[in-house]
Design an enzyme around this catalytic site. Structure first.
Site, PDB file in Angstrom:
ATOM      1  N   HIS A 180      -7.288  -0.688   5.737  1.00 47.41           N
ATOM      2  CA  HIS A 180      -6.233   0.231   6.199  1.00 47.41           C
ATOM      3  C   HIS A 180      -6.064   1.345   5.147  1.00 47.41           C
ATOM      4  CE1 HIS A 180      -2.505   1.458   8.191  1.00 47.41           C
ATOM      5  NE2 HIS A 180      -1.861   1.336   7.051  1.00 47.41           N
ATOM      6  N   HIS A 222       4.931  -4.770  10.826  1.00 51.74           N
ATOM      7  CA  HIS A 222       5.327  -4.064  12.057  1.00 51.74           C
ATOM      8  C   HIS A 222       5.459  -5.023  13.242  1.00 51.74           C
ATOM      9  CE1 HIS A 222       4.796   0.164  10.718  1.00 51.74           C
ATOM     10  NE2 HIS A 222       3.873  -0.342   9.919  1.00 51.74           N
ATOM     11  N   ASP A 244       6.084   4.534   4.953  1.00 49.61           N
ATOM     12  CA  ASP A 244       6.919   3.545   5.636  1.00 49.61           C
ATOM     13  C   ASP A 244       6.907   2.186   4.919  1.00 49.61           C
ATOM     14  OD1 ASP A 244       4.182   3.331   6.651  1.00 49.61           O
ATOM     15  OD2 ASP A 244       4.946   1.961   8.179  1.00 49.61           O
ATOM     16  N   HIS A 245       6.180   2.114   3.794  1.00 51.72           N
ATOM     17  CA  HIS A 245       6.146   0.878   3.004  1.00 51.72           C
ATOM     18  C   HIS A 245       6.742   1.040   1.610  1.00 51.72           C
ATOM     19  CE1 HIS A 245       3.559  -1.322   5.924  1.00 51.72           C
ATOM     20  NE2 HIS A 245       3.434  -0.077   6.345  1.00 51.72           N
ATOM     21  N   ASP A 288      -0.048  -3.821   6.404  1.00 50.86           N
ATOM     22  CA  ASP A 288      -0.688  -3.303   7.619  1.00 50.86           C
ATOM     23  C   ASP A 288      -2.141  -3.745   7.728  1.00 50.86           C
ATOM     24  OD1 ASP A 288       1.677  -2.020   8.201  1.00 50.86           O
ATOM     25  OD2 ASP A 288       0.945   0.003   7.758  1.00 50.86           O
ATOM     26  N   HIS A 329       1.515   3.927   1.892  1.00 55.27           N
ATOM     27  CA  HIS A 329       2.121   4.682   2.990  1.00 55.27           C
ATOM     28  C   HIS A 329       3.651   4.724   2.882  1.00 55.27           C
ATOM     29  CE1 HIS A 329      -1.697   4.134   5.659  1.00 55.27           C
ATOM     30  NE2 HIS A 329      -1.795   5.142   4.825  1.00 55.27           N
ATOM     31  N   HIS A 373       0.853  -1.203   0.000  1.00 57.05           N
ATOM     32  CA  HIS A 373       0.000   0.000   0.000  1.00 57.05           C
ATOM     33  C   HIS A 373       0.883   1.246   0.000  1.00 57.05           C
ATOM     34  CE1 HIS A 373       0.787  -0.512   4.313  1.00 57.05           C
ATOM     35  NE2 HIS A 373       0.317   0.697   4.557  1.00 57.05           N
TER      36      HIS A 373
HETATM   37 FE    FE Z   1       2.972   0.746   8.206  1.00 56.32          FE
HETATM   38 ZN    ZN Z   2       0.277   1.705   6.568  1.00 57.30          ZN
END
Ligand code: FE
Ligand code: ZN
Length: 253
Positions: free
Chosen positions: A111, A166, A57-58, A128, A55, A53
């Site tokens: 998410h 995570h 941090d991905h 996530d 975001h 996805h």
């Molecule tokens: Fe994340």
């Molecule tokens: Zn995320």
């Protein structure tokens, strides 16, 4: 089959590196330097990037990786993904360049709306969506969508290894225990995870079997879970409403 190497990133992210022979794929590279370091150390060439996805941090490390390797980039067709070369939708099967491996693409909105998961060779890479002991927050989708998505993942074979993105397990299980204090398997898992974390060990991957036995978000029809949810939301009538009540409760737990 491939090996999976865990690459910790940021405070509590995991980037998963799939190795087959001398070539590699990486799932959700939020950051490039730790991935480049492992590729160097192991003498691997990166041919495939899999993103679940949008975001940061991905996918924040995608451009840094593409500066060093000419890799194909798989990701959700409906989200904005850096360098995307292979836009995907749920239901597709892909054969990434990194190895002779088939991965199924599972749509798991909730998410984010375009969130996808990758499943193959007994491994699930779910970003996530499903976490060890919990699930992702509803940033874009509805409770009904997320409950549905989790249901699709829960239907995978029991021994499927669940590689989420995570290390949230300890906090997730604290919440799980508040929801379902009478669940013996959960009590045992809380203890196992506390021991592992005290030693600095990762608690991911888990398995679908473990999640079904102790993750409250996959247990929305269990009497104790329903009763706890109804204490917070008395008119939670069906399992989606129970799920929504749990997700709300967890947000402020
Ligand atoms: Fe994340
Ligand atoms: Zn995320």
């Amino acid at each position: 089959m491939f090996d999976v190497i865990r690459i910790p990133a940021f405070k509590d992210n995991y980037i998963w590196l799939l190795r087959k022979g001398a070539s590699a794929a990486v799932v959700d590279p939020g950051d490039a330097p730790p991935v480049l370091e492992v590729l160097d150390r192991e003498g691997l060439s990166l041919s495939t990037i899999l993103v679940t996805h949008h975001h940061a941090d991905h996918q924040g490390g995608v451009s840094g990786l593409l500066a060093h390797y000419q890799a194909e980039v798989f990701g959700p067709a409906t989200e904005s993904i850096t360098g995307l070369t292979r836009p995907l939708r749920g239901g597709e099967t892909i054969r990434p360049a990194f190895g002779d491996v088939e991965l199924q693409v599972i749509a798991v909105p909730g998410h984010t709306l375009g969130h996808i998961a990758y499943y193959g060779s007994g491994c699930l890479f779910c970003g996530d969506t499903l976490f060890a002991g919990g699930c992702g927050r509803l940033f874009e989708g509805s409770a009904a969508q997320m409950a549905d998505s989790l249901g699709r993942l829960a239907a995978l074979p029991e021994q499927t290894a669940v590689y989420c993105a995570h290390e949230y397990t300890e906090a997730n299980l604290r919440f799980a225990l508040a929801v379902e204090p009478g669940n013996r398997r959960l009590q045992r898992r809380v203890h196992e995870v506390a021991v592992a974390r005290a030693k600095g060990w990762a608690t991911v991957p888990s398995t679908i079997a473990v999640e079904k036995a102790s993750n409250p978000f996959l247990r929305c029809t269990e009497p104790e879970v329903v009763a706890s949810a109804r204490r917070r939301a008395p008119d939670a009538a069906d399992d989606v409403a129970v799920f929504a009540a749990l997700r709300e409760w967890k947000n402020s737990f």
